[in-house]
Write a protein that holds these residues in place. Structure first.
Motif, PDB file in Angstrom:
ATOM      1  N   LEU A   1       0.855  -1.078  -0.021  1.00  0.00           N
ATOM      2  CA  LEU A   1      -0.005  -0.077  -0.074  1.00  0.00           C
ATOM      3  C   LEU A   1       0.957   1.232   0.069  1.00  0.00           C
ATOM      4  N   SER A   2       0.828   2.125  -0.889  1.00  0.00           N
ATOM      5  CA  SER A   2       1.799   3.271  -1.008  1.00  0.00           C
ATOM      6  C   SER A   2       1.202   4.326  -0.054  1.00  0.00           C
ATOM      7  N   VAL A   3       2.216   4.585   0.628  1.00  0.00           N
ATOM      8  CA  VAL A   3       1.695   5.801   1.698  1.00  0.00           C
ATOM      9  C   VAL A   3       1.862   7.096   1.308  1.00  0.00           C
TER      10      VAL A   3
ATOM     11  N   ALA B   1      11.264  10.226  -4.123  1.00  0.00           N
ATOM     12  CA  ALA B   1      11.763   8.886  -3.487  1.00  0.00           C
ATOM     13  C   ALA B   1      11.018   8.493  -1.991  1.00  0.00           C
ATOM     14  N   ASP B   2      10.480   7.313  -2.149  1.00  0.00           N
ATOM     15  CA  ASP B   2      10.052   6.797  -1.050  1.00  0.00           C
ATOM     16  C   ASP B   2      10.644   5.557  -0.414  1.00  0.00           C
ATOM     17  N   LEU B   3      11.289   6.045   0.734  1.00  0.00           N
ATOM     18  CA  LEU B   3      12.859   5.199   1.012  1.00  0.00           C
ATOM     19  C   LEU B   3      12.447   3.898   1.760  1.00  0.00           C
ATOM     20  N   GLY B   4      13.383   3.148   1.979  1.00  0.00           N
ATOM     21  CA  GLY B   4      13.446   2.126   2.886  1.00  0.00           C
ATOM     22  C   GLY B   4      12.754   0.876   2.216  1.00  0.00           C
ATOM     23  N   VAL B   5      12.132   0.049   2.713  1.00  0.00           N
ATOM     24  CA  VAL B   5      11.777  -1.279   2.197  1.00  0.00           C
ATOM     25  C   VAL B   5      10.178  -1.444   2.009  1.00  0.00           C
TER      26      VAL B   5
ATOM     27  N   ARG C   1      19.551  -8.279   1.965  1.00  0.00           N
ATOM     28  CA  ARG C   1      19.982  -7.411   0.651  1.00  0.00           C
ATOM     29  C   ARG C   1      18.768  -6.980  -0.085  1.00  0.00           C
ATOM     30  N   MET C   2      18.469  -5.770  -0.422  1.00  0.00           N
ATOM     31  CA  MET C   2      17.262  -5.394  -1.580  1.00  0.00           C
ATOM     32  C   MET C   2      17.970  -5.833  -3.032  1.00  0.00           C
ATOM     33  N   ASN C   3      19.103  -5.739  -3.273  1.00  0.00           N
ATOM     34  CA  ASN C   3      19.538  -6.018  -4.566  1.00  0.00           C
ATOM     35  C   ASN C   3      20.234  -7.526  -4.278  1.00  0.00           C
TER      36      ASN C   3
ATOM     37  N   GLY D   1       5.718  -0.113  -8.027  1.00  0.00           N
ATOM     38  CA  GLY D   1       5.082   0.931  -9.050  1.00  0.00           C
ATOM     39  C   GLY D   1       3.699   1.604  -8.490  1.00  0.00           C
ATOM     40  N   GLY D   2       3.462   1.445  -7.098  1.00  0.00           N
ATOM     41  CA  GLY D   2       2.291   2.164  -6.643  1.00  0.00           C
ATOM     42  C   GLY D   2       2.151   3.644  -6.720  1.00  0.00           C
ATOM     43  N   HIS D   3       3.118   4.282  -6.494  1.00  0.00           N
ATOM     44  CA  HIS D   3       2.897   5.881  -6.524  1.00  0.00           C
ATOM     45  C   HIS D   3       3.071   6.312  -8.091  1.00  0.00           C
ATOM     46  N   SER D   4       3.944   5.898  -8.820  1.00  0.00           N
ATOM     47  CA  SER D   4       3.928   5.969 -10.036  1.00  0.00           C
ATOM     48  C   SER D   4       2.574   5.813 -10.967  1.00  0.00           C
TER      49      SER D   4
ATOM     50  N   ILE E   1      12.991   3.532 -11.164  1.00  0.00           N
ATOM     51  CA  ILE E   1      14.148   2.784 -10.832  1.00  0.00           C
ATOM     52  C   ILE E   1      14.173   2.039  -9.378  1.00  0.00           C
ATOM     53  N   ASP E   2      14.506   0.879  -9.372  1.00  0.00           N
ATOM     54  CA  ASP E   2      14.627   0.007  -8.228  1.00  0.00           C
ATOM     55  C   ASP E   2      15.838  -0.759  -8.145  1.00  0.00           C
ATOM     56  N   GLN E   3      16.465  -0.976  -6.815  1.00  0.00           N
ATOM     57  CA  GLN E   3      17.619  -2.099  -7.013  1.00  0.00           C
ATOM     58  C   GLN E   3      17.290  -3.659  -6.881  1.00  0.00           C
ATOM     59  N   ASP E   4      15.944  -3.627  -6.425  1.00  0.00           N
ATOM     60  CA  ASP E   4      15.288  -5.167  -6.467  1.00  0.00           C
ATOM     61  C   ASP E   4      14.615  -5.656  -7.537  1.00  0.00           C
TER      62      ASP E   4
ATOM     63  N   ALA F   1      12.571   7.317  -7.851  1.00  0.00           N
ATOM     64  CA  ALA F   1      14.013   6.803  -7.632  1.00  0.00           C
ATOM     65  C   ALA F   1      13.757   5.542  -6.646  1.00  0.00           C
ATOM     66  N   THR F   2      12.651   4.978  -6.022  1.00  0.00           N
ATOM     67  CA  THR F   2      12.267   3.936  -5.472  1.00  0.00           C
ATOM     68  C   THR F   2      10.958   3.316  -6.005  1.00  0.00           C
ATOM     69  N   LEU F   3      11.058   2.816  -7.140  1.00  0.00           N
ATOM     70  CA  LEU F   3       9.715   2.330  -7.763  1.00  0.00           C
ATOM     71  C   LEU F   3       8.942   1.288  -6.955  1.00  0.00           C
ATOM     72  N   GLY F   4       9.485   0.435  -6.233  1.00  0.00           N
ATOM     73  CA  GLY F   4       8.953  -0.615  -5.755  1.00  0.00           C
ATOM     74  C   GLY F   4       7.986  -1.327  -6.681  1.00  0.00           C
TER      75      GLY F   4
ATOM     76  N   PRO G   1       6.271  -6.210   0.688  1.00  0.00           N
ATOM     77  CA  PRO G   1       6.694  -7.612   0.370  1.00  0.00           C
ATOM     78  C   PRO G   1       8.155  -8.062   0.485  1.00  0.00           C
ATOM     79  N   GLN G   2       9.161  -6.897   0.623  1.00  0.00           N
ATOM     80  CA  GLN G   2      10.270  -7.279   1.146  1.00  0.00           C
ATOM     81  C   GLN G   2      10.457  -7.822   2.531  1.00  0.00           C
ATOM     82  N   ILE G   3       9.452  -7.204   3.465  1.00  0.00           N
ATOM     83  CA  ILE G   3       9.551  -7.540   4.539  1.00  0.00           C
ATOM     84  C   ILE G   3       8.894  -8.752   4.876  1.00  0.00           C
TER      85      ILE G   3
ATOM     86  N   THR H   1      18.284  -0.405 -11.167  1.00  0.00           N
ATOM     87  CA  THR H   1      19.673   0.032 -10.762  1.00  0.00           C
ATOM     88  C   THR H   1      19.557   0.869  -9.393  1.00  0.00           C
ATOM     89  N   ASN H   2      20.576   1.170  -8.919  1.00  0.00           N
ATOM     90  CA  ASN H   2      20.759   1.488  -7.632  1.00  0.00           C
ATOM     91  C   ASN H   2      20.402   3.356  -7.778  1.00  0.00           C
ATOM     92  N   PHE H   3      19.716   4.063  -7.196  1.00  0.00           N
ATOM     93  CA  PHE H   3      19.499   5.414  -7.462  1.00  0.00           C
ATOM     94  C   PHE H   3      21.052   6.129  -7.089  1.00  0.00           C
ATOM     95  N   SER H   4      21.685   5.553  -6.450  1.00  0.00           N
ATOM     96  CA  SER H   4      23.085   6.318  -6.262  1.00  0.00           C
ATOM     97  C   SER H   4      23.780   6.086  -7.677  1.00  0.00           C
TER      98      SER H   4
END
Ligand SMILES: C[S@@+](CC[C@H](N)C(=O)[O-])C[C@H]1O[C@@H](n2cnc3c(N)ncnc32)[C@H](O)[C@@H]1O
Length: 301
Positions: A15-17, A107-111, A134-136, A47-50, A65-68, A42-45, A114-116, A91-94
């Motif tokens: 659920l997108s916050v 950017a909607d940071l963190g995890v 690891r996210m990636n 794709g909810g917010h997008s 983009i997302d590193q996962d 930068a943190t697609l997850g 589903p990762q949790i 990719t990693n946003f860095s």
């Protein structure tokens, strides 16, 4: 206007916050109606917010983009219906450098949930999984390798610095003793149990699980989250058109402090929100993850 986003397929439920709040700011962005405007997510997850922005603003395209890899696959499904309006990169946003400037960097940071929730990712102290975090999953060292590599003092410092955990020394001592005796932990629950044992008995059963802060610290270290955020805060302003927005949602005080300082001190940005925007009671009751979310906005000079 649709202002709710839930990414949900059989394996990916998130659920997108602060979605309504994001939409309200996107409405303010001066878009050029004669051409497509760009949002860098930068943190697609999943794709909810997008998806929400693509649905509500036909003049905005997204680079997400997302590193996962698992998140990338979920987002590809979710955003398929938008065709070429959504471009997705693993990719990693860095390490990201856009080829064109954007009206919005988000950017909607963190995890993600589903990762949790997926035990095999090793982020959870509620369900048993390998100590990975690891996210990636194709890069970097796992949490099990990190705790084996660090000596007791460095592990205690890491747990204190990234987890703001007051029992960091006891916890590090216990972890290193356990590793010396048993070689390794069998999984996340085994480690969480050991950490809980370092808390005084009366405080073990509070609202917050005793392993919360240590798991946060290990996750931040495994994924080099604060290093990546610092790079994003430095590079992000250069990705944005004049009067475009930089919007960041953070979930703990270490991240929020960095965002607050960067938005305040950057010569390229002017703060739009002096105080962070937080979730309303209704959202917190339907999505407990939103309780700690803080949204800050800055405008490109
Ligand atoms: C909270 S989720 C984003 C959820 C998304 N906004 C949505 O509504 O579906 C955060 C995502 O950011 C990704 N992430 C975290 N740090 C990253 C980094 N440095 N580079 C790229 N992706 C990152 C995680 O893998 C995760 O999928």
């Amino acid at each position: 206007m649709k202002e709710e986003s839930k990414v949900s397929n059989s394996n990916f439920k998130h659920l997108s916050v602060l979605a309504n709040e994001l939409i309200d700011f996107v409405k303010e962005i001066p878009c050029n109606a004669s051409k497509k405007n760009l949002m860098i997510d930068a943190t697609l997850g999943g794709g909810g917010h997008s998806a929400l922005v693509l649905e509500n603003f036909p003049d905005i395209n997204v680079i997400g983009i997302d590193q996962d890899k698992i998140a990338i696959n979920a987002a590809s499904q979710q955003l398929k219906k938008f065709g070429e309006r959504a471009e997705i990169q693993h990719t990693n946003f860095s390490q990201f450098a856009p080829s064109e400037k954007a009206s919005l960097v988000f950017a909607d940071l963190g995890v993600s949930s589903p990762q949790i929730d997926q035990a095999s990712r090793g982020f959870s102290f509620q369900v048993d999984g390998p100590l990975d975090m690891r996210m990636n999953q194709s890069e970097g060292i796992k949490a099990s390798e990190l705790i084996a590599q660090l000596d007791e003092r460095d592990l205690a410092n890491l747990i204190y610095q990234y987890g703001e955990e007051k029992f960091s020394r006891r916890i590090a001592r216990r972890i290193k003793n356990d590793l010396a005796t048993n070689g390794s932990y069998s999984g996340t629950l085994d480690l969480a149990y050991a950490i809980a044992g370092c808390y005084p008995p009366k405080t073990r059963f509070g609202r917050i699980h005793p392993a919360t802060r240590t798991f946060q610290a290990l996750r931040i270290a495994v994924n080099k989250e604060l290093d990546a955020l610092e790079i994003l805060l430095n590079n992000g302003p250069d990705w944005i058109h004049q009067n475009g927005l930089f919007i960041i949602i953070s979930f703990h005080s270490l991240e929020d402090r960095m965002v607050k300082r960067a938005f305040l001190n950057s010569e390229k940005l002017v703060r739009v929100t002096k105080k962070p925007i937080t979730a309303k009671i209704h959202e917190i009751s339907t999505n407990p993850r939103s309780r700690s979310a803080k949204l800050r906005v800055a405008k490109r000079k």
